[in-house]
Motif scaffolding. Structure first.
Motif, mmCIF file in Angstrom:
data_model
loop_
_atom_site.group_PDB
_atom_site.id
_atom_site.type_symbol
_atom_site.label_atom_id
_atom_site.label_comp_id
_atom_site.label_asym_id
_atom_site.label_seq_id
_atom_site.Cartn_x
_atom_site.Cartn_y
_atom_site.Cartn_z
ATOM 1 N N ASP A 260 0.836 -1.202 0.000
ATOM 2 C CA ASP A 260 0.000 0.000 0.000
ATOM 3 C C ASP A 260 0.868 1.248 0.000
ATOM 4 O O ASP A 260 1.914 1.294 0.659
ATOM 5 N N HIS A 281 -7.310 -3.266 -7.394
ATOM 6 C CA HIS A 281 -6.372 -3.014 -6.286
ATOM 7 C C HIS A 281 -4.990 -2.639 -6.813
ATOM 8 O O HIS A 281 -3.966 -3.121 -6.327
ATOM 9 N N ASP A 296 -5.183 9.519 2.535
ATOM 10 C CA ASP A 296 -5.745 8.819 3.688
ATOM 11 C C ASP A 296 -5.568 7.333 3.425
ATOM 12 O O ASP A 296 -5.696 6.891 2.276
ATOM 13 N N PRO A 297 -5.295 6.540 4.454
ATOM 14 C CA PRO A 297 -5.047 5.111 4.199
ATOM 15 C C PRO A 297 -6.245 4.359 3.651
ATOM 16 O O PRO A 297 -6.079 3.262 3.101
ATOM 17 N N THR A 298 -7.447 4.911 3.788
ATOM 18 C CA THR A 298 -8.649 4.204 3.331
ATOM 19 C C THR A 298 -9.287 4.834 2.103
ATOM 20 O O THR A 298 -10.354 4.399 1.677
ATOM 21 N N ILE A 299 -8.654 5.859 1.527
ATOM 22 C CA ILE A 299 -9.246 6.600 0.414
ATOM 23 C C ILE A 299 -8.363 6.477 -0.824
ATOM 24 O O ILE A 299 -7.152 6.702 -0.759
ATOM 25 N N GLY A 347 -15.513 8.566 0.727
ATOM 26 C CA GLY A 347 -15.385 8.551 2.174
ATOM 27 C C GLY A 347 -16.181 9.648 2.841
ATOM 28 O O GLY A 347 -15.858 10.082 3.952
ATOM 29 N N GLY A 378 -7.791 10.977 8.024
ATOM 30 C CA GLY A 378 -8.890 10.681 8.928
ATOM 31 C C GLY A 378 -9.853 11.817 9.183
ATOM 32 O O GLY A 378 -10.932 11.605 9.742
#
Length: 388
Positions: A260, A281, A296-299, A347, A378
């Motif tokens: 990642d 991915h 952002d780690p999730t975006i 998000g 976040g």
């Protein structure tokens, strides 16, 4: 009408020509007029077919759609012609000379495969759907390469074919089916069939979990014009490979097995990866090529300090970053005389239309802007910018 044959008669063809461009608002008046001289069922069938052809033009092009025959499910579930043509060319490049097309629907993929010069057995168990596939092969001058068979695909012997293509039904009475084992037929059956051929391509939903992809398969996610259309599991090609393919082109990005990307502060540029890249991915591969990181780690937004050209992501120059606050955004838009606002979100629960209504000044200015409603490290954040 559960039979297309009447539409192939001279009377049926004449009606199809007459109602070809009928607008939905005019259907009742046209039907009333035509029923004076033609059977009501035939008039209804011709108007219904004209309506389906108009809808199908977006997938098949006006010229082909205007000659083809459709069912309502066939229009919805058939492969877009550009995607089918790309897959057919992949099969041709592999040296495939014959394909068993299982669950062929109205024949969209069979047509593309035949146009690549490959002989096709097209199989569907629904009588009307098989009838449409046969009519389409004939209408497009491909009957010599396409054999249509009305049968249960689980009972078809595919041993004599170089490749198998399976497009299982992914819709049920309650809408889309997300569990691959709930497909009709299930993915596990399709995988068994794939192992019996030199090559195979199994069409699956683009949301298929990566853990559901067999280890011996290559997984490919395909987008057309920026819209993700499907995923395909290939057998006999590159086991374990993962790729995102963008049409037109084609342009293909292969997985390099990268970790990642690192999270970093927002730079001058923001990159929005193509949906096929995200589904596959492969955001890390694009981030490495752009010398960027995630906001952002999730975006799945990539940021970088330099402008790079890539077909795999859209670039935006960021001109403002502020915490989520509609009043502050409205003030900034007024200051910059923005009258056209594009809202993108990832998000965020914000509804774009509602934000536009609340944030755009009443006195619309001459400028345009794009606002990203997202998270940065976040925190709910608004990023304002424009295409780079």
């Amino acid at each position: 009408m559960n039979d297309l044959a009447p539409l192939h008669t001279p009377e049926g063809r004449a009606l199809l020509d007459e109602v070809r461009d009928t607008a939905p608002a005019d259907e009742l008046a046209v039907a009333t007029r035509l029923r004076r001289d033609h059977p009501a069922a035939l008039v209804s069938a011709a108007l219904g077919q004209a309506r389906l052809r108009q809808r199908a033009a977006a997938k098949f092009g006006a010229e082909d759609a205007g000659r083809m025959f459709f069912t309502p499910n066939g229009v919805e579930q058939s492969t877009r012609a550009s995607v089918a043509a790309y897959r057919a060319q992949r099969l041709k490049a592999l040296g495939v000379r014959s394909v068993a097309d299982l669950c062929c629907g109205i024949g969209g993929d069979a047509i593309a495969i035949a146009r690549a010069g490959i002989r096709v057995l097209a199989v569907d168990r629904d009588p009307l759907t098989a009838q449409a596939a046969r009519a389409n092969a004939d209408a497009l001058g491909l009957a010599g390469l396409v054999e249509v068979r009305e049968a249960d695909v689980t009972e078809v012997d595919t041993a004599s074919y170089d490749a198998v293509f399976v497009d299982p039904a992914r819709r049920g009475g309650r809408g889309r089916i997300f569990d691959p084992e709930a497909y009709s037929p299930p993915l596990s059956w399709a995988v068994l069939v794939a192992h019996k051929a030199s090559y195979a391509a199994l069409k699956v939903a683009p949301g298929i979990p990566h853990e559901a992809v067999p280890a011996e398969a290559e997984a490919e996610w395909i987008s057309d014009g920026g819209d993700v259309k499907e995923a395909v599991l290939w057998f006999g090609t590159e086991p374990g490979a993962v790729r995102a393919t963008l049409l037109p082109g084609p342009r293909t990005l292969l997985s390099r097995g990268l970790p990642d990307p690192q999270v970093r502060p927002v730079g001058r540029y923001l990159y929005e990866p193509d949906g096929a890249v995200i589904r596959a991915h492969l955001v890390a591969e694009v981030a490495e090529d752009l010398e960027g990181g995630l906001i952002d780690p999730t975006i799945a937004y990539i940021t970088a300090d330099e402008r790079h050209v890539t077909p795999y992501a859209s670039a935006y120059e960021i001109t403002a970053q502020l915490p989520f606050n509609v009043k502050k955004l409205k003030s900034l838009l007024r200051e910059r005389e923005v009258g056209v606002l594009t809202v993108k979100k990832r998000g965020s629960a914000v509804e774009p239309e509602e934000l536009r209504r609340k944030a755009l000044p009443k006195q619309h200015g001459p400028n345009s802007a794009t606002v990203f409603m997202t998270r940065v490290a976040g925190a709910p954040t608004m990023l304002l910018g424009h295409p780079a």
